[in-house]
Design a protein around this motif. Structure first.
Motif, PDB file in Angstrom:
ATOM      1  N   ASP A 121     -65.759  82.188 108.868  1.00 12.71           N
ATOM      2  CA  ASP A 121     -64.980  81.298 109.724  1.00 12.71           C
ATOM      3  C   ASP A 121     -63.959  80.567 108.842  1.00 12.71           C
ATOM      4  O   ASP A 121     -64.352  79.880 107.893  1.00 12.71           O
ATOM      5  N   PRO A 122     -62.679  80.702 109.118  1.00 17.47           N
ATOM      6  CA  PRO A 122     -61.656  80.067 108.268  1.00 17.47           C
ATOM      7  C   PRO A 122     -61.848  78.567 108.099  1.00 17.47           C
ATOM      8  O   PRO A 122     -61.571  78.023 107.021  1.00 17.47           O
ATOM      9  N   GLU A 123     -62.322  77.880 109.124  1.00 20.47           N
ATOM     10  CA  GLU A 123     -62.528  76.437 109.016  1.00 20.47           C
ATOM     11  C   GLU A 123     -63.655  76.122 108.039  1.00 20.47           C
ATOM     12  O   GLU A 123     -63.573  75.162 107.261  1.00 20.47           O
ATOM     13  N   VAL A 124     -64.702  76.931 108.072  1.00 13.70           N
ATOM     14  CA  VAL A 124     -65.811  76.745 107.134  1.00 13.70           C
ATOM     15  C   VAL A 124     -65.347  77.048 105.715  1.00 13.70           C
ATOM     16  O   VAL A 124     -65.673  76.316 104.768  1.00 13.70           O
ATOM     17  N   GLU A 125     -64.588  78.115 105.556  1.00 12.02           N
ATOM     18  CA  GLU A 125     -64.078  78.453 104.225  1.00 12.02           C
ATOM     19  C   GLU A 125     -63.188  77.338 103.689  1.00 12.02           C
ATOM     20  O   GLU A 125     -63.307  76.946 102.513  1.00 12.02           O
ATOM     21  N   ASP A 126     -62.294  76.826 104.522  1.00  8.08           N
ATOM     22  CA  ASP A 126     -61.410  75.743 104.076  1.00  8.08           C
ATOM     23  C   ASP A 126     -62.214  74.521 103.651  1.00  8.08           C
ATOM     24  O   ASP A 126     -61.903  73.870 102.637  1.00  8.08           O
ATOM     25  N   ALA A 130     -62.440  72.912  99.973  1.00  8.75           N
ATOM     26  CA  ALA A 130     -62.105  71.490  99.813  1.00  8.75           C
ATOM     27  C   ALA A 130     -63.239  70.747  99.115  1.00  8.75           C
ATOM     28  O   ALA A 130     -62.993  69.854  98.293  1.00  8.75           O
ATOM     29  N   GLY A 131     -64.478  71.126  99.430  1.00  3.12           N
ATOM     30  CA  GLY A 131     -65.625  70.504  98.776  1.00  3.12           C
ATOM     31  C   GLY A 131     -65.613  70.749  97.281  1.00  3.12           C
ATOM     32  O   GLY A 131     -65.908  69.845  96.486  1.00  3.12           O
ATOM     33  N   PHE A 132     -65.268  71.969  96.889  1.00  2.31           N
ATOM     34  CA  PHE A 132     -65.155  72.265  95.463  1.00  2.31           C
ATOM     35  C   PHE A 132     -63.997  71.494  94.844  1.00  2.31           C
ATOM     36  O   PHE A 132     -64.124  70.930  93.744  1.00  2.31           O
ATOM     37  N   HIS A 133     -62.870  71.447  95.540  1.00  5.75           N
ATOM     38  CA  HIS A 133     -61.693  70.748  95.011  1.00  5.75           C
ATOM     39  C   HIS A 133     -62.012  69.280  94.732  1.00  5.75           C
ATOM     40  O   HIS A 133     -61.566  68.714  93.728  1.00  5.75           O
ATOM     41  N   ASP A 134     -62.817  68.687  95.625  1.00  7.28           N
ATOM     42  CA  ASP A 134     -63.179  67.278  95.438  1.00  7.28           C
ATOM     43  C   ASP A 134     -64.040  67.064  94.196  1.00  7.28           C
ATOM     44  O   ASP A 134     -64.001  65.983  93.583  1.00  7.28           O
ATOM     45  N   GLU A 136     -64.107  69.269  91.505  1.00  8.99           N
ATOM     46  CA  GLU A 136     -63.543  69.932  90.328  1.00  8.99           C
ATOM     47  C   GLU A 136     -63.129  68.911  89.267  1.00  8.99           C
ATOM     48  O   GLU A 136     -62.467  67.913  89.552  1.00  8.99           O
ATOM     49  N   GLY A 137     -63.563  69.180  88.029  1.00  7.54           N
ATOM     50  CA  GLY A 137     -63.234  68.303  86.912  1.00  7.54           C
ATOM     51  C   GLY A 137     -64.153  67.117  86.753  1.00  7.54           C
ATOM     52  O   GLY A 137     -64.011  66.351  85.793  1.00  7.54           O
ATOM     53  N   SER A 138     -65.124  66.964  87.660  1.00  7.51           N
ATOM     54  CA  SER A 138     -66.053  65.829  87.584  1.00  7.51           C
ATOM     55  C   SER A 138     -67.295  66.234  86.793  1.00  7.51           C
ATOM     56  O   SER A 138     -67.466  67.395  86.417  1.00  7.51           O
ATOM     57  N   ASP A 139     -68.180  65.252  86.571  1.00 11.21           N
ATOM     58  CA  ASP A 139     -69.439  65.534  85.885  1.00 11.21           C
ATOM     59  C   ASP A 139     -70.586  65.624  86.887  1.00 11.21           C
ATOM     60  O   ASP A 139     -71.738  65.345  86.553  1.00 11.21           O
ATOM     61  N   ASP A 140     -70.264  66.045  88.106  1.00  6.96           N
ATOM     62  CA  ASP A 140     -71.282  66.195  89.147  1.00  6.96           C
ATOM     63  C   ASP A 140     -72.369  67.170  88.685  1.00  6.96           C
ATOM     64  O   ASP A 140     -72.059  68.281  88.243  1.00  6.96           O
ATOM     65  N   PRO A 141     -73.639  66.788  88.778  1.00 12.37           N
ATOM     66  CA  PRO A 141     -74.728  67.656  88.290  1.00 12.37           C
ATOM     67  C   PRO A 141     -74.788  69.005  89.009  1.00 12.37           C
ATOM     68  O   PRO A 141     -75.050  70.033  88.369  1.00 12.37           O
ATOM     69  N   TYR A 209     -68.216  78.812  98.044  1.00 11.64           N
ATOM     70  CA  TYR A 209     -69.320  79.556  98.664  1.00 11.64           C
ATOM     71  C   TYR A 209     -70.667  79.161  98.070  1.00 11.64           C
ATOM     72  O   TYR A 209     -71.634  78.888  98.807  1.00 11.64           O
ATOM     73  N   LEU A 210     -70.777  79.126  96.741  1.00 10.82           N
ATOM     74  CA  LEU A 210     -72.059  78.818  96.116  1.00 10.82           C
ATOM     75  C   LEU A 210     -72.466  77.361  96.338  1.00 10.82           C
ATOM     76  O   LEU A 210     -73.657  77.064  96.526  1.00 10.82           O
ATOM     77  N   LEU A 211     -71.505  76.449  96.319  1.00 10.09           N
ATOM     78  CA  LEU A 211     -71.825  75.046  96.624  1.00 10.09           C
ATOM     79  C   LEU A 211     -72.350  74.918  98.040  1.00 10.09           C
ATOM     80  O   LEU A 211     -73.302  74.170  98.307  1.00 10.09           O
ATOM     81  N   LEU A 212     -71.748  75.654  98.964  1.00  9.66           N
ATOM     82  CA  LEU A 212     -72.211  75.653 100.352  1.00  9.66           C
ATOM     83  C   LEU A 212     -73.597  76.280 100.459  1.00  9.66           C
ATOM     84  O   LEU A 212     -74.510  75.706 101.080  1.00  9.66           O
TER      85      LEU A 212
END
Length: 269
Positions: A121-126, A130-134, A136-141, A209-212
């Motif tokens: 589903d394009p909305e789910v993919e977007d 976006a979740g990864f973009h948020d 990205e570059g952080s020290d999130d475990p 995908y993997l974060l989801l």
């Protein structure tokens, strides 16, 4: 002595049957049949884009039937089975079966397949991207865990290579169907120019995908999966699956390219 020789001969005859049985168990615990059906649905959705962009929206029911046959789940599973049989034998195969037959492994397969079905589903993919973009570059475990998992399997480079090979095969199919006038050298050069774009897109999709997929897992559960992925059995499984999916998608892409070409030529006639 004759009895011993006879018994040994019978054991050797039984060995392929046992090996085939364990191959079936492996395919079952990995739920590759379910995944192949998801990929077929994904292919049918992508075919709508091909119909619109390359066939002027005139593909119709016949085009859908062709694509359904190209993404034949049984054929995809058998291609994967062949790669697994070649690359995963003996104790390594038993270790894979044992891991994915137990609670954590079985749950991971369920989550991966559910996420793969959802992200079509394009909305789910977007949202996943976006979740990864948020993060990205952080020290999130969790991001760090996903990075470790991706790096341990060389997943980005392997996916990029598979995508480029698939694109090349699609162009070959188009050329063999007389809808594209390019030499193989020209096709390869065209595909090579896409590498950076494919790499960026692959990275965003894979992390999303993997974060989801693994979001319901506790960190300790994902750590157990990472440890398995870094084991000899896990690495062998990863390599075999990439080999199998690479072959499957090259076959699918060539067939799609040729089918598009034949439909284009038919329309011109």
């Amino acid at each position: 002595m004759r009895a011993f020789v006879l018994a040994a001969g019978l054991w050797m005859l039984a060995l392929p049957l046992w090996a085939d049985a364990r191959s079936t168990v492996l395919v079952d615990v990995l739920r590759l049949g379910e995944l192949a059906e998801i990929l077929q649905r994904e292919g049918l959705e992508n075919a709508e884009t091909l119909d619109r962009d390359m066939l002027g929206g005139q593909g119709g029911a016949g085009w859908a039937l062709q694509v359904r046959a190209i993404y034949n789940p049984e054929r995809i599973v058998e291609t994967l089975r062949g790669a697994l049989d070649a690359g995963l034998q003996g104790q390594a195969r038993e270790d894979v079966i044992a891991f994915f037959a137990q609670d954590t492994g079985a749950r991971i397969i369920t989550l991966e397949n559910e996420a793969r079905a959802a992200i079509t589903d394009p909305e789910v993919e977007d949202a996943a991207r976006a979740g990864f973009h948020d993060l990205e570059g952080s020290d999130d475990p969790r991001l760090a865990q996903i990075t470790t998992l991706i790096d341990s399997g060389d997943m980005i480079d392997r996916n990029v290579t598979a995508a480029m090979n698939s694109n090349f095969q699609f162009m070959r199919g188009m050329a063999d169907g007389n809808a594209l006038q390019m030499t193989e050298a020209e096709m390869l050069a065209d595909v090579a120019q896409q590498q950076e774009e494919i790499a960026q897109d692959t990275r965003g999709w894979l992390y999303g995908y993997l974060l989801l997929a693994y979001s319901p897992l506790e960190n300790a559960e994902l750590d157990r999966y990472i440890a398995f992925a870094q084991s000899d059995a896990g690495r062998s499984l990863n390599t075999a699956l990439f080999e199998g999916f690479g072959t499957a998608y090259e076959d699918v892409s060539y067939a799609l390219g040729r089918a598009v070409a034949l439909n284009m030529v038919a329309e011109e006639l």
